[in-house]
Scaffold this motif. Structure first.
Motif, PDB file in Angstrom:
ATOM      1  N   HIS A   1     -31.878 -34.650  24.296  1.00  0.00           N
ATOM      2  CA  HIS A   1     -33.316 -34.374  24.385  1.00  0.00           C
ATOM      3  C   HIS A   1     -33.710 -33.869  25.770  1.00  0.00           C
ATOM      4  N   LEU A   2     -32.962 -32.908  26.273  1.00  0.00           N
ATOM      5  CA  LEU A   2     -33.254 -32.372  27.597  1.00  0.00           C
ATOM      6  C   LEU A   2     -34.651 -31.755  27.614  1.00  0.00           C
ATOM      7  N   GLY A   3     -35.407 -32.090  28.658  1.00  0.00           N
ATOM      8  CA  GLY A   3     -36.783 -31.625  28.765  1.00  0.00           C
ATOM      9  C   GLY A   3     -37.790 -32.600  28.192  1.00  0.00           C
ATOM     10  N   ARG A   4     -37.355 -33.793  27.840  1.00  0.00           N
ATOM     11  CA  ARG A   4     -38.245 -34.791  27.244  1.00  0.00           C
ATOM     12  C   ARG A   4     -39.341 -35.202  28.229  1.00  0.00           C
ATOM     13  N   ILE A   5     -40.544 -35.404  27.710  1.00  0.00           N
ATOM     14  CA  ILE A   5     -41.661 -35.949  28.488  1.00  0.00           C
ATOM     15  C   ILE A   5     -41.974 -37.326  27.913  1.00  0.00           C
ATOM     16  N   PHE A   6     -41.962 -38.333  28.770  1.00  0.00           N
ATOM     17  CA  PHE A   6     -42.147 -39.720  28.349  1.00  0.00           C
ATOM     18  C   PHE A   6     -43.426 -40.259  28.962  1.00  0.00           C
ATOM     19  N   HIS A   7     -44.455 -40.442  28.139  1.00  0.00           N
ATOM     20  CA  HIS A   7     -45.757 -40.918  28.619  1.00  0.00           C
ATOM     21  C   HIS A   7     -46.219 -40.108  29.837  1.00  0.00           C
TER      22      HIS A   7
ATOM     23  N   VAL B   1     -36.400 -34.709  33.354  1.00  0.00           N
ATOM     24  CA  VAL B   1     -35.230 -33.884  33.675  1.00  0.00           C
ATOM     25  C   VAL B   1     -34.410 -34.493  34.809  1.00  0.00           C
ATOM     26  N   GLU B   2     -35.058 -35.025  35.842  1.00  0.00           N
ATOM     27  CA  GLU B   2     -34.310 -35.640  36.953  1.00  0.00           C
ATOM     28  C   GLU B   2     -33.538 -36.868  36.471  1.00  0.00           C
ATOM     29  N   ASP B   3     -34.145 -37.650  35.598  1.00  0.00           N
ATOM     30  CA  ASP B   3     -33.451 -38.822  35.046  1.00  0.00           C
ATOM     31  C   ASP B   3     -32.262 -38.390  34.200  1.00  0.00           C
ATOM     32  N   GLN B   4     -32.438 -37.316  33.445  1.00  0.00           N
ATOM     33  CA  GLN B   4     -31.355 -36.813  32.608  1.00  0.00           C
ATOM     34  C   GLN B   4     -30.227 -36.235  33.460  1.00  0.00           C
ATOM     35  N   ALA B   5     -30.582 -35.546  34.541  1.00  0.00           N
ATOM     36  CA  ALA B   5     -29.553 -35.015  35.445  1.00  0.00           C
ATOM     37  C   ALA B   5     -28.767 -36.156  36.080  1.00  0.00           C
ATOM     38  N   TYR B   6     -29.446 -37.235  36.425  1.00  0.00           N
ATOM     39  CA  TYR B   6     -28.801 -38.398  37.032  1.00  0.00           C
ATOM     40  C   TYR B   6     -27.754 -38.994  36.099  1.00  0.00           C
ATOM     41  N   VAL B   7     -28.116 -39.193  34.834  1.00  0.00           N
ATOM     42  CA  VAL B   7     -27.189 -39.830  33.902  1.00  0.00           C
ATOM     43  C   VAL B   7     -26.093 -38.857  33.457  1.00  0.00           C
ATOM     44  N   LEU B   8     -26.375 -37.563  33.441  1.00  0.00           N
ATOM     45  CA  LEU B   8     -25.336 -36.586  33.095  1.00  0.00           C
ATOM     46  C   LEU B   8     -24.274 -36.485  34.191  1.00  0.00           C
TER      47      LEU B   8
ATOM     48  N   SER C   1     -28.890 -42.127  21.766  1.00  0.00           N
ATOM     49  CA  SER C   1     -29.439 -41.124  22.682  1.00  0.00           C
ATOM     50  C   SER C   1     -28.934 -41.321  24.111  1.00  0.00           C
ATOM     51  N   LEU C   2     -29.117 -40.285  24.906  1.00  0.00           N
ATOM     52  CA  LEU C   2     -28.668 -40.305  26.303  1.00  0.00           C
ATOM     53  C   LEU C   2     -29.429 -41.342  27.123  1.00  0.00           C
ATOM     54  N   LEU C   3     -30.749 -41.438  26.882  1.00  0.00           N
ATOM     55  CA  LEU C   3     -31.624 -42.370  27.589  1.00  0.00           C
ATOM     56  C   LEU C   3     -32.524 -43.084  26.585  1.00  0.00           C
ATOM     57  N   LYS C   4     -33.255 -44.074  27.062  1.00  0.00           N
ATOM     58  CA  LYS C   4     -34.275 -44.720  26.240  1.00  0.00           C
ATOM     59  C   LYS C   4     -35.520 -43.835  26.234  1.00  0.00           C
ATOM     60  N   TYR C   5     -35.931 -43.407  25.044  1.00  0.00           N
ATOM     61  CA  TYR C   5     -37.044 -42.475  24.951  1.00  0.00           C
ATOM     62  C   TYR C   5     -38.300 -43.086  24.349  1.00  0.00           C
TER      63      TYR C   5
END
Length: 383
Positions: free
Chosen positions: A10-16, A21-28, A230-234
């Motif tokens: 879910h790259l590009g996800r907006i959470f509240h 994207v920075e969080d996704q880059a960190y975990v990738l 999923s990659l992160l908690k969404y």
């Protein structure tokens, strides 16, 4: 053969309102480090690569950087399919050229759907890419009569298995909702007005099925049909879930062994509950105060400017509520037609719905006093 099974980036996800994207880059980056340590023979990416059909440029750049490191730096092939959040055409652009570099992408459903063939010391392994496809799309590609997700997926499996020798080792990569799976609130339904669920029995012919769509890591009809999650908690509904990827080992006979590898987020998603004073006092000593938080206050009475005061010590407070408020939407109080109720009864019903408690005599008296004063002022204005 060893491969890593992951899905639902879910790259590009907006959470509240927060761009992740920075969080996704960190975990990738952790994912890439795991790849270097594990040295898998392939990576299976089971759909929902992006969060929406037209992703932001930052998300596209992040995927490009990640795939470049996997393919050009580490020389590991990737089999990637489209999920229901992806644009099949955009995701699959240039797939025939990219396949020569080891990136096998199936976005739009091709008429000649065929497996990706990889090999180890025991011989070939046939990996069937089964992208998300509406039944209408399956009917248009093969001129069949599939009217449900179950029938559509069965048609896709039949076509891809027609090219696989009997007795061969087979792995499926699919994006689907397998009946009985535990859903999360951050997933988009696969079907509107009907069932998007499919049976786990559809995958009986495969030695392992790498699933995407459901965000909770879980089996779906046995230990050979699995969601990686999923990659992160969404969503805050996923706060208790542990995110990660599956390391799968396939032996010469097709038996599988699965190991769960955890990923640590840049900021966790947590739900806190307590009184305003308790949460305010706990913040300075909390190593997790910058996590993404949903706070539920248990105070019996409203606290002045509570959210902004908590936000000063919990900078990523994203959702806020009082436990005394009733969010069920179920009307409490008088059961009569609301159009026939007077203002006092309406207010009493509203108060009970929102607080879960009946209106006390003193509160009812205060309301009627205010209401009488309002009516008096209105009469004076009209006169």
């Amino acid at each position: 053969m060893r491969f890593l099974h992951t899905a639902d980036w879910h790259l590009g996800r907006i959470f509240h309102g927060v761009q992740l994207v920075e969080d996704q880059a960190y975990v990738l980056q952790q994912f890439l480090q795991l790849v270097k340590e594990v040295k898998p023979d392939a990576i299976l990416l089971a759909g929902d690569i992006y969060d929406r059909a037209v992703p932001p440029t930052e998300a596209v750049r992040l995927l490009d950087d990640t795939l470049a490191e996997l393919l050009l730096g580490l020389k590991i092939p990737v089999i990637m399919i489209a999920g229901n959040h992806d644009s099949p055409e955009r995701l699959g652009f240039g797939n025939r050229l990219l396949a020569q570099q080891g990136l096998h992408v199936v976005g739009s459903l091709p008429e000649n759907l065929s497996p990706v063939i990889l090999a180890d010391e025991h011989g070939p392994v046939y990996i069937a890419p089964l992208p998300y496809a509406e039944p209408a799309m399956v009917r248009s590609v093969w001129q069949g009569d599939a009217v449900s997700h179950e029938a559509a997926l069965q048609t896709m499996i039949s076509h891809v298995l027609a090219t696989v020798p009997a007795g061969a080792r087979k792995v499926a990569v699919a994006h689907a909702f397998v009946a009985g799976g535990l859903e999360s609130e951050s997933e988009r339904p696969l079907s509107v007005g009907g069932s998007g669920a499919v049976s786990a029995a559809l995958f009986d012919a495969f030695h392992y099925t790498a699933l995407g769509h459901l965000h909770n890591s879980q089996p779906a009809g046995g230990d050979r049909v699995l969601y990686s999650g999923s990659l992160l908690k969404y969503s805050f509904g996923e706060a208790s879930q542990q995110k990660g990827i599956n390391l799968v080992e396939l032996d010469a006979a097709g038996a599988v062994k699965v190991e769960r590898l955890s990923l640590r987020p840049r900021r966790d998603v947590r739900c806190l509950q307590g009184t305003f004073a308790q949460l305010l006092a706990a913040a300075p000593d909390s190593a997790e105060r910058e996590d993404y938080l949903m706070v539920t206050l248990t105070d019996g009475q409203p606290v002045l400017d509570a959210r902004s005061r908590l936000n000063a010590v919990y900078p990523n407070l994203l959702d806020f509520d009082y436990s005394r408020l009733n969010r069920s939407g179920e009307l409490k109080g008088p059961a009569a037609d609301h159009r026939r109720l007077n203002e006092g009864d309406l207010f009493a019903a509203f108060f009970e719905q929102m607080t879960g408690e009946g209106l006390a005599a003193e509160q009812e008296h205060s309301f009627r006093t205010v209401l009488d004063e309002l009516y008096r002022e209105l009469r004076e204005v009209k006169s």
